[in-house]
Design a protein around this motif. Structure first.
Motif, PDB file in Angstrom:
ATOM      1  N   ASP A 209       0.816  -1.222   0.000  1.00 37.94           N
ATOM      2  CA  ASP A 209       0.000   0.000   0.000  1.00 37.94           C
ATOM      3  C   ASP A 209       0.850   1.272   0.000  1.00 37.94           C
ATOM      4  O   ASP A 209       0.317   2.369  -0.024  1.00 37.94           O
ATOM      5  CB  ASP A 209      -0.785   0.027   1.333  1.00 37.94           C
ATOM      6  CG  ASP A 209      -2.264   0.050   1.092  1.00 37.94           C
ATOM      7  OD1 ASP A 209      -2.661   0.071  -0.068  1.00 37.94           O
ATOM      8  OD2 ASP A 209      -3.017   0.054   2.092  1.00 37.94           O
ATOM      9  N   THR A 210       2.149   1.120   0.061  1.00 32.90           N
ATOM     10  CA  THR A 210       3.038   2.260   0.318  1.00 32.90           C
ATOM     11  C   THR A 210       2.861   3.425  -0.659  1.00 32.90           C
ATOM     12  O   THR A 210       2.531   3.215  -1.833  1.00 32.90           O
ATOM     13  CB  THR A 210       4.529   1.822   0.293  1.00 32.90           C
ATOM     14  OG1 THR A 210       5.328   2.946   0.634  1.00 32.90           O
ATOM     15  CG2 THR A 210       4.939   1.313  -1.083  1.00 32.90           C
ATOM     16  N   LYS A 211       3.046   4.623  -0.136  1.00 34.87           N
ATOM     17  CA  LYS A 211       2.968   5.807  -0.994  1.00 34.87           C
ATOM     18  C   LYS A 211       4.379   6.358  -1.239  1.00 34.87           C
ATOM     19  O   LYS A 211       4.552   7.372  -1.891  1.00 34.87           O
ATOM     20  CB  LYS A 211       2.115   6.899  -0.309  1.00 34.87           C
ATOM     21  CG  LYS A 211       0.708   6.466   0.089  1.00 34.87           C
ATOM     22  CD  LYS A 211      -0.222   6.460  -1.114  1.00 34.87           C
ATOM     23  CE  LYS A 211      -1.625   5.993  -0.775  1.00 34.87           C
ATOM     24  NZ  LYS A 211      -1.754   4.566  -0.527  1.00 34.87           N
ATOM     25  N   VAL A 212       5.384   5.662  -0.651  1.00 33.67           N
ATOM     26  CA  VAL A 212       6.762   6.153  -0.747  1.00 33.67           C
ATOM     27  C   VAL A 212       7.393   5.647  -2.054  1.00 33.67           C
ATOM     28  O   VAL A 212       7.382   4.444  -2.328  1.00 33.67           O
ATOM     29  CB  VAL A 212       7.589   5.640   0.464  1.00 33.67           C
ATOM     30  CG1 VAL A 212       9.009   6.176   0.416  1.00 33.67           C
ATOM     31  CG2 VAL A 212       6.902   6.035   1.766  1.00 33.67           C
ATOM     32  N   ASP A 213       7.932   6.591  -2.848  1.00 39.03           N
ATOM     33  CA  ASP A 213       8.412   6.243  -4.184  1.00 39.03           C
ATOM     34  C   ASP A 213       9.450   5.121  -4.215  1.00 39.03           C
ATOM     35  O   ASP A 213       9.310   4.173  -4.990  1.00 39.03           O
ATOM     36  CB  ASP A 213       8.962   7.487  -4.890  1.00 39.03           C
ATOM     37  CG  ASP A 213       7.820   8.331  -5.441  1.00 39.03           C
ATOM     38  OD1 ASP A 213       6.706   7.769  -5.586  1.00 39.03           O
ATOM     39  OD2 ASP A 213       8.024   9.527  -5.690  1.00 39.03           O
ATOM     40  N   PHE A 214      10.491   5.233  -3.355  1.00 35.81           N
ATOM     41  CA  PHE A 214      11.525   4.188  -3.451  1.00 35.81           C
ATOM     42  C   PHE A 214      11.015   2.835  -2.976  1.00 35.81           C
ATOM     43  O   PHE A 214      11.501   1.790  -3.404  1.00 35.81           O
ATOM     44  CB  PHE A 214      12.837   4.604  -2.741  1.00 35.81           C
ATOM     45  CG  PHE A 214      12.727   4.809  -1.266  1.00 35.81           C
ATOM     46  CD1 PHE A 214      12.566   6.073  -0.739  1.00 35.81           C
ATOM     47  CD2 PHE A 214      12.807   3.726  -0.386  1.00 35.81           C
ATOM     48  CE1 PHE A 214      12.486   6.264   0.628  1.00 35.81           C
ATOM     49  CE2 PHE A 214      12.716   3.902   0.975  1.00 35.81           C
ATOM     50  CZ  PHE A 214      12.547   5.177   1.489  1.00 35.81           C
ATOM     51  N   GLU A 215       9.992   2.843  -2.125  1.00 37.51           N
ATOM     52  CA  GLU A 215       9.395   1.560  -1.724  1.00 37.51           C
ATOM     53  C   GLU A 215       8.547   0.987  -2.861  1.00 37.51           C
ATOM     54  O   GLU A 215       8.472  -0.219  -3.058  1.00 37.51           O
ATOM     55  CB  GLU A 215       8.545   1.740  -0.463  1.00 37.51           C
ATOM     56  CG  GLU A 215       9.397   1.944   0.777  1.00 37.51           C
ATOM     57  CD  GLU A 215       8.612   1.837   2.072  1.00 37.51           C
ATOM     58  OE1 GLU A 215       9.215   1.500   3.099  1.00 37.51           O
ATOM     59  OE2 GLU A 215       7.379   2.100   2.058  1.00 37.51           O
ATOM     60  N   LYS A 216       7.929   1.902  -3.617  1.00 40.01           N
ATOM     61  CA  LYS A 216       7.137   1.446  -4.764  1.00 40.01           C
ATOM     62  C   LYS A 216       8.032   0.709  -5.749  1.00 40.01           C
ATOM     63  O   LYS A 216       7.625  -0.285  -6.353  1.00 40.01           O
ATOM     64  CB  LYS A 216       6.489   2.649  -5.462  1.00 40.01           C
ATOM     65  CG  LYS A 216       5.230   3.147  -4.787  1.00 40.01           C
ATOM     66  CD  LYS A 216       4.574   4.188  -5.660  1.00 40.01           C
ATOM     67  CE  LYS A 216       3.414   4.843  -4.947  1.00 40.01           C
ATOM     68  NZ  LYS A 216       3.011   6.091  -5.576  1.00 40.01           N
ATOM     69  N   GLU A 217       9.268   1.212  -5.903  1.00 35.52           N
ATOM     70  CA  GLU A 217      10.214   0.545  -6.810  1.00 35.52           C
ATOM     71  C   GLU A 217      10.539  -0.858  -6.306  1.00 35.52           C
ATOM     72  O   GLU A 217      10.623  -1.798  -7.076  1.00 35.52           O
ATOM     73  CB  GLU A 217      11.505   1.357  -6.904  1.00 35.52           C
ATOM     74  CG  GLU A 217      11.407   2.499  -7.904  1.00 35.52           C
ATOM     75  CD  GLU A 217      12.637   3.390  -7.859  1.00 35.52           C
ATOM     76  OE1 GLU A 217      13.754   2.873  -7.638  1.00 35.52           O
ATOM     77  OE2 GLU A 217      12.454   4.621  -8.020  1.00 35.52           O
ATOM     78  N   ILE A 218      10.700  -0.955  -4.987  1.00 41.16           N
ATOM     79  CA  ILE A 218      11.018  -2.268  -4.409  1.00 41.16           C
ATOM     80  C   ILE A 218       9.878  -3.253  -4.630  1.00 41.16           C
ATOM     81  O   ILE A 218      10.095  -4.384  -5.080  1.00 41.16           O
ATOM     82  CB  ILE A 218      11.328  -2.144  -2.885  1.00 41.16           C
ATOM     83  CG1 ILE A 218      12.578  -1.288  -2.681  1.00 41.16           C
ATOM     84  CG2 ILE A 218      11.474  -3.511  -2.245  1.00 41.16           C
ATOM     85  CD1 ILE A 218      12.884  -0.970  -1.225  1.00 41.16           C
ATOM     86  N   ILE A 219       8.674  -2.787  -4.384  1.00 46.82           N
ATOM     87  CA  ILE A 219       7.549  -3.747  -4.479  1.00 46.82           C
ATOM     88  C   ILE A 219       7.143  -4.033  -5.930  1.00 46.82           C
ATOM     89  O   ILE A 219       6.378  -4.953  -6.184  1.00 46.82           O
ATOM     90  CB  ILE A 219       6.316  -3.308  -3.656  1.00 46.82           C
ATOM     91  CG1 ILE A 219       5.808  -1.958  -4.139  1.00 46.82           C
ATOM     92  CG2 ILE A 219       6.594  -3.324  -2.180  1.00 46.82           C
ATOM     93  CD1 ILE A 219       4.410  -1.684  -3.657  1.00 46.82           C
ATOM     94  N   ALA A 220       7.662  -3.238  -6.864  1.00 45.12           N
ATOM     95  CA  ALA A 220       7.312  -3.477  -8.265  1.00 45.12           C
ATOM     96  C   ALA A 220       7.642  -4.918  -8.670  1.00 45.12           C
ATOM     97  O   ALA A 220       6.919  -5.525  -9.467  1.00 45.12           O
ATOM     98  CB  ALA A 220       8.043  -2.489  -9.165  1.00 45.12           C
TER      99      ALA A 220
END
Ligand code: AMP
Length: 417
Positions: A209-220
């Motif tokens: 659910d993260t809204k943090v950009d670098f975490e979004k990259e990780i979960i991609a």
């Protein structure tokens, strides 16, 4: 100078120029749900705090930091409801509704409270409306719920709707997934935010659910829940998608959509709207097949959604509602004697019609009463003074045509019926 007391941050006064739109929209929602066979349920706005701890989940943002909770004089731990499903389920169990009917279709509309950071579209007291269907585990129930949400916005001519759906599976499907997701995220542990590191221990799904950009990259590149569904979950989701296609409801699969609350299972969905900015979720919902049992009731499959009233209002074009607040009749009274007559006539006209009838309360001059009547856009202006009283008549001016005529007081009601 004395300091003025202001409203609490995150709350809102709905002023008279807005309340008509609010009422229109509330009536619209009531009627829309009624037409779909859903019945209203009204629960208290505060509950025992443990209800929300147990249902929404202790690790969620809502329970961990956003609830308005207090201990009352009797040492009871109470909380203003941050959402409605918990209360609906509590009352479903308490009143043994399941025994009366195999299927319950309920809806609600009322205020909810969360101590979030206020911003556009996000308040601390806000209105939610939504529906809950308790009793069916069939995919047509999912499709009905999703379609009601979608059609409600669609019927209000809201464009650019984005329906996202996903399945987070049943408990069985999720066990393996949670493990694999956890192992994947462990590799990036040092890159994660503190919140996510904590969630890795408590509820790794929430990191999606993260809204943090670098975490979004990780979960991609994280494992995808849809690959872990058991055959029953897969079949269920596939039926839901087929029904949506049949209903001509466009959707996109969002395999990162998990919803913030703990109680969801299988189908989850959200409807977004492009123009709302950061807070662009109009509504969200999903299946919660375990919640009734977890709160002490009989095992009961269920699904519902919750929607934000203020966000609906922001997305809709209220000028298309055709709301008219103009007065129909303004009675101008000239002189003290005429005041009583105007009050009496206004009361009679109201009880014999649906007209909005207004009279002067400030003993204004004829000129300023006329100005008032014009400002209110009234259709008729009635004038009564000493002369009219002595002749038992009243002047009636049709503001559209400009025609003015004397009407016998005894015929006035008939004149307007
Ligand atoms: P949730 O269950 O948190 O997804 O909430 C359901 C819907 O309620 C959201 O999609 C929003 O439209 C609305 N909503 C939630 N929180 C707020 C808030 N603080 N202010 C206004 N609307 C909200």
């Amino acid at each position: 100078m004395k300091k003025n007391i202001l409203n609490i941050k995150g709350t809102k006064d709905i002023l008279p120029n807005e309340t008509l739109v609010w009422r229109y929209l509330s009536d619209y929602i009531h009627e829309f749900f009624r037409q779909h066979g859903y019945k209203e349920i009204i629960n208290p706005i505060f509950e025992d705090t443990s209800l929300f701890n147990r249902s929404i989940g202790k690790e969620t943002d809502i329970v961990s930091k956003e609830m308005y909770s207090w201990t009352d004089q009797g040492n009871n731990n109470l909380t203003l409801r941050p959402e409605f499903t918990a209360s609906v389920v509590r009352s479903y169990i308490q009143h043994q509704l399941g025994k009366q009917n195999a299927l319950h279709k309920l809806y609600y509309l009322g205020d909810a409270f969360r101590r979030e950071r206020p911003q556009k579209g996000r308040f601390r007291q806000f209105r939610q409306f939504g529906i809950e269907a308790l009793g069916s585990n069939f995919p047509e129930q999912d499709a009905e719920i999703i379609s009601i949400a979608y059609k409600l916005y669609h019927s209000l001519k809201i464009q650019n709707l984005q329906l996202k759906i996903n399945s987070i599976g049943s408990k069985e499907s999720r066990i393996l997934y949670k493990n694999d997701l956890k192992s994947y995220l462990e590799k990036y542990k040092s890159d994660l935010t503190e919140t996510s590191r904590y969630r890795l221990k408590t509820n790794p799904l929430r990191i999606l659910d993260t809204k943090v950009d670098f975490e979004k990259e990780i979960i991609a590149d994280a494992p995808v829940i849809l690959d872990y569904l058991n055959s029953e979950d897969k079949e269920h989701f596939s039926y839901v998608k087929d029904f949506l296609k049949q209903l001509n409801i466009p959707y996109e699969i969002d395999n990162k959509l998990v919803r913030g609350l703990d109680y969801y299972s299988k189908t989850v969905f959200e409807i977004h709207h492009g123009s709302l900015g950061g807070q662009n979720a109009l509504c969200g919902g999903g299946r919660y097949d375990y919640l009734v049992e977890e709160l002490g009731g009989p095992s009961t499959p269920a699904i519902g959604f919750a929607a934000g009233f203020e966000r609906l209002l922001m997305a809709a074009d209220s000028s298309s509602f055709g709301i008219n607040s103009d007065a129909d009749i303004y009675i101008i009274s000239l002189g003290k004697n005429a005041i009583g007559y105007s009050l009496d006539l206004a009361a009679k006209l109201r009880s014999n019609s649906n007209f909005i009838v207004v009279t002067d309360m400030l003993q204004k001059t004829m000129k300023s009463q006329m100005k008032d009547a014009n400002r209110m856009n009234c259709k008729y202006m009635l004038i009564i003074g000493d002369d009219e009283i002595s002749k038992n008549i009243i002047q009636v001016k049709n503001m559209e045509t400009g025609n003015q005529e004397s009407v016998d007081l005894s015929n006035l009601i008939k004149y307007f019926s």
